[in-house]
Motif scaffolding. Structure first.
Motif, PDB file in Angstrom:
ATOM      1  N   PRO A   1      -0.761  -0.920   7.700  1.00 10.32           N
ATOM      2  CA  PRO A   1      -0.852  -1.476   6.261  1.00 10.32           C
ATOM      3  C   PRO A   1      -0.495  -2.712   6.057  1.00 10.32           C
ATOM      4  O   PRO A   1       0.405  -3.431   6.715  1.00 10.32           O
ATOM      5  N   LEU A   2      -1.198  -3.602   5.351  1.00  3.94           N
ATOM      6  CA  LEU A   2      -1.010  -5.179   5.394  1.00  3.94           C
ATOM      7  C   LEU A   2      -0.430  -5.410   3.991  1.00  3.94           C
ATOM      8  O   LEU A   2      -1.088  -5.068   2.882  1.00  3.94           O
TER       9      LEU A   2
ATOM     10  N   LEU B   1      -3.506 -12.307   1.267  1.00  2.00           N
ATOM     11  CA  LEU B   1      -3.244 -11.895   2.527  1.00  2.00           C
ATOM     12  C   LEU B   1      -3.151 -12.792   3.871  1.00  2.00           C
ATOM     13  O   LEU B   1      -3.998 -12.910   4.360  1.00  2.00           O
TER      14      LEU B   1
ATOM     15  N   THR C   1      -8.286  -4.174   3.954  1.00  2.00           N
ATOM     16  CA  THR C   1      -7.041  -3.097   3.965  1.00  2.00           C
ATOM     17  C   THR C   1      -7.408  -1.810   4.291  1.00  2.00           C
ATOM     18  O   THR C   1      -6.481  -1.120   4.881  1.00  2.00           O
TER      19      THR C   1
ATOM     20  N   ASN D   1      -8.095  -1.265   7.875  1.00  2.00           N
ATOM     21  CA  ASN D   1      -6.813  -1.477   8.753  1.00  2.00           C
ATOM     22  C   ASN D   1      -6.061  -0.313   8.542  1.00  2.00           C
ATOM     23  O   ASN D   1      -4.809  -0.243   9.346  1.00  2.00           O
TER      24      ASN D   1
ATOM     25  N   GLN E   1     -10.304  -5.571  -0.144  1.00  2.00           N
ATOM     26  CA  GLN E   1     -10.064  -4.069  -0.176  1.00  2.00           C
ATOM     27  C   GLN E   1     -10.566  -3.478   1.059  1.00  2.00           C
ATOM     28  O   GLN E   1     -10.045  -2.396   1.792  1.00  2.00           O
TER      29      GLN E   1
ATOM     30  N   LEU F   1       0.841  -1.301   0.112  1.00  2.00           N
ATOM     31  CA  LEU F   1       0.037  -0.095  -0.152  1.00  2.00           C
ATOM     32  C   LEU F   1       0.930   1.360  -0.113  1.00  2.00           C
ATOM     33  O   LEU F   1       2.003   1.219   0.353  1.00  2.00           O
TER      34      LEU F   1
ATOM     35  N   ARG G   1       0.627  -7.910   1.067  1.00  2.00           N
ATOM     36  CA  ARG G   1       0.098  -9.047   0.158  1.00  2.00           C
ATOM     37  C   ARG G   1       1.101  -9.862  -0.917  1.00  2.00           C
ATOM     38  O   ARG G   1       1.766  -9.037  -1.369  1.00  2.00           O
TER      39      ARG G   1
END
Length: 560
Positions: A290-291, A73, A282, A285, A279, A23, A293
């Motif tokens: 920030p996750l 994820l 993410t 959160n 989406q 992200l 992937r």
């Protein structure tokens, strides 16, 4: 080469930007990547800030693990609702709550957690959660209809701006503080005014509670695997019972609408709705972490062709493989999916020697077994007998190549919901291509996705149990009345173009004879677009490596 070695080749540091979706705010996040080296339980997760809650009352609750893995994820844990407490809940940022009944104490626990900043996503939620979710139930439902995602929202950005089908029942709500991210439609063109997906801000600590009016996992499984009520019915008028019978509406004795709206074939409806969930996760959160992937395919590729062919003892396999070698770019790397490679599913009577099979396997091709069902409907016992006998004959002849690990049934027999996958798993086969876009009159030369998906994902039983066999649908064949290169061009252009319909597109160009205009057209279309052409085994190796890998040691301080 081991799965670990393959993944290291694909996750070289100069390729990190291609392998991961990071992200924009992910500037300096500290992560450790853990790579799978052995089989793992697909019903569990590697751990992380996301919690998938399961329950014996939630039939497809565990399937959210498969959705998360497919979308890269891999930062989640799994827990039965009975083990969820306010203490361990505090260790998670996001909770996916599948459709299940809750006690008043559990409702209070989740409410308190969200008010403290938690992010809850509830599927077909328990009515007691309505206040937390900012919705009011009308008491009515809508089944097997449509929804439209609002592209102006962060969660809906980039999702197809056309109505999509859902399967199962959706609760009809009105908004009571929440905002709508998607709207239910009673037909492909008629909106209901009731939300399909909502998002509600809760408290002063950044808490959020989202709701899907329907159970997304149930809808995804039914979209991908067909109508369970039709699982054992002969509907297309051509025996035996095949995968398409679970989607074919116009049966002579029971005319119904098709399970897939044929006007929506171009849209990977299941995949797009999965991506809406991801989406949503993410974006919800972002204020916490920030996750990262994993990307769908190696080296940032948006599409891949899985090249396969069936050889019924006629012996075109060797010459076809030689043609693929000749079509490959000079100096290409098999490990990096640069060479044209494929699978030939063969009878043990095929005139391909053990030495030839070993040579082609070493060169990156796959020689697999084509199980002959006699073109009749199967039962668990009959299919088990076919596998036992034919695998023994096959491995007795081909002693220098690996045992079969991917498969397509002769006559694409699939006589019920899950027997095919269960028997395959019993014999070490973990990717199936028997779901098949056929017959020609139904296909109507329309490039598309009759299961609403271009992603190989595991089969699910009717009780929600995951079966560790991937369903890689054969969308292109040389016996479905499709024209070439029109068909591969349309599918690949949608994957690479603004639609972003990423996917693995499987072809069956029979290897009974050396020359195939279908194989030639698909290879040419793929090479012209920089799309890899791989074998089923190469695809399975990648899926196992990627889906068995995870991120750990996530750290985020708000800026880095």
């Amino acid at each position: 080469m081991s799965i670990l070695s393959r993944l290291y080749k694909w996750v070289r540091w100069e390729h990190v930007r291609a392998i991961l979706i990071l992200l924009p705010l992910l500037v300096g996040i500290a992560v450790t990547l853990r790579f799978a080296t052995a089989a793992f339980d697909p019903n569990q997760g590697p751990g992380g800030p996301i919690l998938v809650v399961t329950s014996p009352a939630s039939t497809y609750g565990t399937y959210y693990t498969e959705i998360l893995r497919n979308e890269g994820l891999n930062t989640f844990a799994v827990s039965d609702i009975s083990a969820v407490t306010s203490g361990n809940l505090a260790g998670y940022d996001v909770v996916i709550l599948p459709k299940m009944p809750l006690s008043s104490a559990q409702v209070s626990m989740f409410t308190t957690w969200v008010q403290a900043g938690g992010k809850l996503i509830a599927m077909a939620p328990d009515p007691q959660l309505a206040t937390l979710l900012g919705i009011t139930s009308t008491g009515a439902t809508l089944s097997d209809r449509y929804l439209l995602v609002d592209n102006s929202t962060s969660a809906g950005n980039g999702i197809v701006n056309q109505t999509m089908q859902f399967h199962g029942a959706a609760n009809l709500y009105t908004l009571n503080g929440a905002s709508s991210l998607a709207t239910l439609y009673s037909s492909a063109t008629l909106a209901t005014g009731n939300p399909a997906v909502t998002l509600n801000s809760v408290g002063a600590s950044g808490g959020q509670a989202a709701a899907f009016a329907y159970d997304l996992a149930t809808s995804i499984v039914y979209t991908r695997q067909g109508n369970p009520a039709w699982a054992q019915q002969e509907r297309d008028g051509s025996a035996p019972i095949r995968s398409d019978d679970k989607f074919f509406g116009n049966a002579a004795a029971d005319p119904q609408p098709d399970w897939i709206d044929l006007s929506k074939l171009a849209i990977p409806q299941a995949d797009e709705q999965q991506r809406l969930l991801i989406q949503l996760i993410t974006n919800m959160n972002l204020s916490k972490t920030p996750l990262p992937r994993f990307w769908y395919f190696p080296n940032g590729k948006k599409a891949v062709v899985i090249m396969t062919g069936d050889d019924h003892g006629n012996g075109g396999t060797a010459a076809r493989f030689d043609q693929f070698k000749a079509s490959s770019p000079a100096g290409c790397s098999v490990a990096n999916w640069e060479c044209v490679r494929g699978t030939s599913y063969i009878y043990s009577t095929t005139p391909l020697t053990n030495a030839q099979a070993a040579s082609y396997t070493t060169d990156g091709f796959e020689v697999g077994l084509h199980i002959n069902t006699g073109c009749g409907d199967i039962t668990p016992a009959s299919l088990e007998a076919f596998y036992t006998t034919q695998i023994a004959d096959w491995v007795g002849k081909y002693t220098s190549v690996p045992a079969p690990i991917t498969q397509r049934h002769h006559c694409i027999v699939w006589s019920d919901w899950i027997t095919g996958a269960q028997v395959q798993l019993n014999h070490g086969i973990r990717l199936d291509t028997s779901y098949y876009f056929w017959p020609p009159g139904w296909v109507n030369n329309t490039p598309g996705l009759f299961t609403g998906s271009a992603m190989p994902m595991r089969f699910a039983n009717l009780d929600g149990t995951l079966v560790d066999v991937y369903n890689a649908v054969t969308q292109m064949t040389d016996e479905s009345g499709q024209t070439y290169p029109f068909t591969p061009a349309a599918l690949l252009d949608r994957a690479l173009g603004p639609e972003g319909y990423y996917g693995a597109y499987t072809v069956n160009a029979h290897t009974d004879i050396a020359q195939s205009s279908v194989a030639d057209a698909v290879v040419a279309s793929a090479l012209a677009r920089g799309v890899p052409v791989v074998s089923s085994r190469q695809m399975l190796d990648w899926l196992d490596a990627r889906n068995g890998s995870s991120f750990s040691a996530l750290a985020w301080d708000g800026n880095s």
